[in-house]
Design an enzyme around this catalytic site. Structure first.
Site, PDB file in Angstrom:
ATOM      1  N   PRO A 269      24.638  47.398  49.972  1.00  7.21           N
ATOM      2  CA  PRO A 269      25.692  47.448  50.940  1.00  7.21           C
ATOM      3  C   PRO A 269      25.786  46.319  51.799  1.00  7.21           C
ATOM      4  O   PRO A 269      24.717  46.081  52.377  1.00  7.21           O
ATOM      5  CB  PRO A 269      26.114  48.711  51.557  1.00  7.21           C
ATOM      6  CG  PRO A 269      25.075  49.757  50.776  1.00  7.21           C
ATOM      7  CD  PRO A 269      23.988  48.857  50.190  1.00  7.21           C
ATOM      8  N   HIS A 270      26.832  45.602  51.882  1.00  5.46           N
ATOM      9  CA  HIS A 270      26.985  44.437  53.003  1.00  5.46           C
ATOM     10  C   HIS A 270      26.223  43.284  52.527  1.00  5.46           C
ATOM     11  O   HIS A 270      25.651  42.279  53.335  1.00  5.46           O
ATOM     12  CB  HIS A 270      26.980  44.874  54.450  1.00  5.46           C
ATOM     13  CG  HIS A 270      27.525  46.020  54.761  1.00  5.46           C
ATOM     14  ND1 HIS A 270      28.894  46.107  54.653  1.00  5.46           N
ATOM     15  CD2 HIS A 270      26.935  47.244  55.064  1.00  5.46           C
ATOM     16  CE1 HIS A 270      29.090  47.686  54.739  1.00  5.46           C
ATOM     17  NE2 HIS A 270      27.951  48.183  55.112  1.00  5.46           N
ATOM     18  N   ARG A 271      25.649  42.994  51.335  1.00  7.91           N
ATOM     19  CA  ARG A 271      24.531  42.083  50.814  1.00  7.91           C
ATOM     20  C   ARG A 271      23.373  42.146  51.620  1.00  7.91           C
ATOM     21  O   ARG A 271      22.639  41.040  51.890  1.00  7.91           O
ATOM     22  CB  ARG A 271      25.387  40.689  50.794  1.00  7.91           C
ATOM     23  CG  ARG A 271      26.737  40.606  50.156  1.00  7.91           C
ATOM     24  CD  ARG A 271      27.052  39.499  49.706  1.00  7.91           C
ATOM     25  NE  ARG A 271      26.440  38.863  48.483  1.00  7.91           N
ATOM     26  CZ  ARG A 271      26.419  39.234  47.389  1.00  7.91           C
ATOM     27  NH1 ARG A 271      27.410  40.330  47.190  1.00  7.91           N
ATOM     28  NH2 ARG A 271      25.767  38.877  46.450  1.00  7.91           N
ATOM     29  N   ILE A 272      23.014  43.215  52.071  1.00  5.72           N
ATOM     30  CA  ILE A 272      21.707  43.313  52.773  1.00  5.72           C
ATOM     31  C   ILE A 272      20.802  43.866  51.824  1.00  5.72           C
ATOM     32  O   ILE A 272      20.447  45.193  51.806  1.00  5.72           O
ATOM     33  CB  ILE A 272      21.656  44.107  54.084  1.00  5.72           C
ATOM     34  CG1 ILE A 272      22.828  43.428  54.975  1.00  5.72           C
ATOM     35  CG2 ILE A 272      20.306  44.361  54.624  1.00  5.72           C
ATOM     36  CD1 ILE A 272      23.225  44.187  56.253  1.00  5.72           C
TER      37      ILE A 272
END
Ligand SMILES: Cc1cc2nc3c(=O)[nH]c(=O)nc-3n(C[C@H](O)[C@H](O)[C@H](O)COP(=O)(O)O)c2cc1C
Length: 197
Positions: free
Chosen positions: A173-176
């Protein structure tokens, strides 16, 4: 999260098995990057046809652009991306031809027209018209009408990529994202480390 203590080939097997169930088509499609004599990178898709702890095998024409590049520089990179899983695997290593019996056995497992196609295609050479290729296909069909007796052309074989680095990337999620890289040490053991996304 990706487990640093897992064996990289085991992890590859787990992900590849999942991709075979989930991907719409060609879960074994991978990008192959090679380097030409003038140090330029080149990339294209090929199909993974076998893999083991020894490495990753694809088949191609040794006289194609990639075949020539590999003969000049055997450092290559592979990259899988499975959209259905939102996962990527990057592999770096060196490549060498498989032995003739391995190549023969895979070639003979292919359909008749795929074998005729391999004989007929001067892969990566300029094709002036489709009819030129069709004529070659007809010639080879006449020459080898027996489906059980189509010889593997000497310029068509498999290549084994022996990895020195394998990186697993998992969308988060959230490109993390989660990244885990394995590097082969001099003692043949793998060292694993997480990377910033
Ligand atoms: C999904 C996919 C799989 C492919 N698999 C192979 C393959 O296994 N072997 C091959 O020689 N070309 C394969 N190709 C064609 C190559 O991408 C490329 O066009 C061809 O090998 C010529 O590349 P070169 O001129 O760089 O040598 C595939 C193409 C796609 C899109």
């Amino acid at each position: 999260m990706l487990d640093k203590n897992k064996e990289p080939f085991l992890l590859f097997d787990e992900w590849f098995s999942l991709a075979k169930k989930k991907e719409l088509n060609d879960p074994n499609a991978m990008n192959l990057a090679t380097i030409s004599e003038d140090n330029k990178p080149h990339s294209r898709m090929v199909l993974l046809k076998d893999h083991s702890a020894d490495g990753f095998i694809f088949y191609t024409n040794t006289e194609s652009n990639k075949g020539i590049q590999i003969s000049q520089n055997n450092n290559v990179a592979l990259c899988f991306h499975w959209k259905s899983l939102q996962r990527q695997i990057r592999i770096e290593g060196s490549v060498k031809k498989v032995d003739d019996s391995t190549a023969d056995s895979y070639f003979n497992s292919r359909g008749y027209m795929s074998r005729i196609g391999a004989l007929s295609s001067k892969q990566s050479s300029i094709l002036k018209s489709r009819s030129e290729l069709e004529a070659l296909i007809e010639d080879f069909k006449k020459k080898y009408p027996d489906e059980n007796n189509v010889p593997r052309p000497k310029y068509w074989t498999g290549f084994l990529v022996t990895p020195i680095k394998i990186e697993f990337w998992q969308d988060m999620p959230h490109r993390i994202h989660d990244r885990l890289v394995f590097e082969k040490l001099d003692n043949s053991k793998w060292k694993s480390q997480k990377l910033f996304p």
